[in-house]
Design a protein around this motif. Structure first.
Motif, short mmCIF file in Angstrom:
data_model
loop_
_atom_site.label_atom_id
_atom_site.label_comp_id
_atom_site.label_asym_id
_atom_site.label_seq_id
_atom_site.Cartn_x
_atom_site.Cartn_y
_atom_site.Cartn_z
N LEU A 142 0.84 -1.19 0.00
CA LEU A 142 0.00 0.00 0.00
C LEU A 142 0.88 1.25 0.00
O LEU A 142 0.59 2.23 -0.70
N VAL B 52 -4.26 5.15 5.18
CA VAL B 52 -5.66 4.82 5.51
C VAL B 52 -6.39 6.03 6.06
O VAL B 52 -7.54 6.31 5.69
N VAL C 177 -5.31 3.47 -2.80
CA VAL C 177 -6.18 2.40 -2.30
C VAL C 177 -6.91 1.72 -3.46
O VAL C 177 -7.10 0.49 -3.45
N CYS D 183 -6.61 -2.21 -3.98
CA CYS D 183 -7.80 -3.07 -3.96
C CYS D 183 -7.96 -3.87 -5.25
O CYS D 183 -8.37 -5.03 -5.23
#
Length: 301
Positions: free
Chosen positions: A194, A212, A226, A230
């Protein structure tokens, strides 16, 4: 009593469980990584000290960040270099004067979640660790599935999908993995993955936790990072769904606490799986950080 020992690259935890797999107590010490004798003695001290405190002789199961070669009996532990190439199980059995079972830490996590956890009573459970690395384990028809070389479930060493370059650009970085190959998903689906996606998008270095939090504040660059993460996660899981057809996927590790994943990932899986039947649920681990030691203790149940 059942003792579960979860060994990591910085610490080792011994937890005590009863025969119903209820955790009673635990203790942690630093993991010696440079001296094999110091490493073995640290384990011995934890176990013997616990025996004395409880006035018992506990059975011992150990989860390691690696594998034991079934042909040679020698351990391979990237994060504990002093144990590499050592006959770890034989040596510890002699040192502790009792049988010991050793398993990969992701397998221990999967076992814990398959029995009484988020995958309880589901015949096929794929356990996924999204933490410092990206690991996995398989529980099929009431038992762990290790494979020929104790490598089953190691999906983190499958390669990046080609469509990442359409998604993130032709300049998306190809990273050499610790296993020696290039482009392993381990480097892109772990916490550092990430961070890598965010750096690619923004040019800045941020921790996973910061990313986050930025995502939750609708920061454009964090949202883009993100999105890339994902898509890669859904693609990797989709390949495993097509191969394994699991009843449930259970996520553990630090990124499993990114609760938005449980909303973002399921719709994306449809892009990467065969359009047949129901998708498996993607669930958060029930036992969190205790899953590894609980599963290790269950090895001798």
């Amino acid at each position: 009593m059942l003792y579960g020992l979860d060994i990591g690259g910085t610490k080792m935890e011994l937890a005590i469980f009863d025969h119903e797999h209820n955790k009673l107590a635990s203790k942690r010490v630093p993991t010696p990584t440079d001296s094999y004798d110091a490493f073995k003695n640290a384990i011995r001290e934890l176990v013997i000290e616990t025996d004395r405190e409880l006035n018992t002789r506990g059975s011992v199961g150990i989860g390691i960040p690696g594998f034991v070669n079934p042909d040679t009996g020698k351990a391979q532990c990237a994060n504990v270099p002093c144990a590499n190439g050592q006959n770890l199980q034989v040596d510890l059995e002699l040192l502790l004067d009792r049988p010991i079972n050793i398993e990969n830490d992701a397998n221990c996590f999967t076992l814990s979640e398959a029995i009484g956890g988020a995958g309880d009573k589901i015949p096929t459970v794929f356990g996924v660790i999204l933490g410092t690395g990206c690991g996995g384990g398989l529980y099929i028809n009431n038992r762990l599935h290790d494979g020929r070389n104790n490598l089953a479930g190691e999906w983190g060493h499958t390669p990046l999908p080609y469509h990442v370059f359409k998604l993130a650009g032709e300049d998306f970085p190809i990273v050499q993995c610790g296993c020696g190959m290039h482009g392993c998903l381990d480097n892109y689906l772990s916490g550092r993955g990430l961070e890598l996606s965010y750096k690619h998008v923004s040019g800045e270095v941020r921790s996973g936790m910061d990313i986050v939090q930025l995502f939750r504040r609708h920061d454009t660059q964090a949202e883009r990072a993100v999105e890339i993460y994902c898509e890669l996660l859904a693609s990797g899981l989709g390949a495993m769904i097509n191969i394994l057809d699991p009843g449930v996927i259970v996520l553990g590790g630090g990124l499993s606490n990114f609760d938005e994943l449980y909303e973002l990932i399921p719709p994306l899986l449809q892009k990467y799986t065969l359009n047949m039947g129901q998708q498996p649920e993607v669930r958060k681990a029930k036992f969190g950080d205790a899953g590894g030691v609980r599963g290790a203790a269950m090895l001798n149940a």
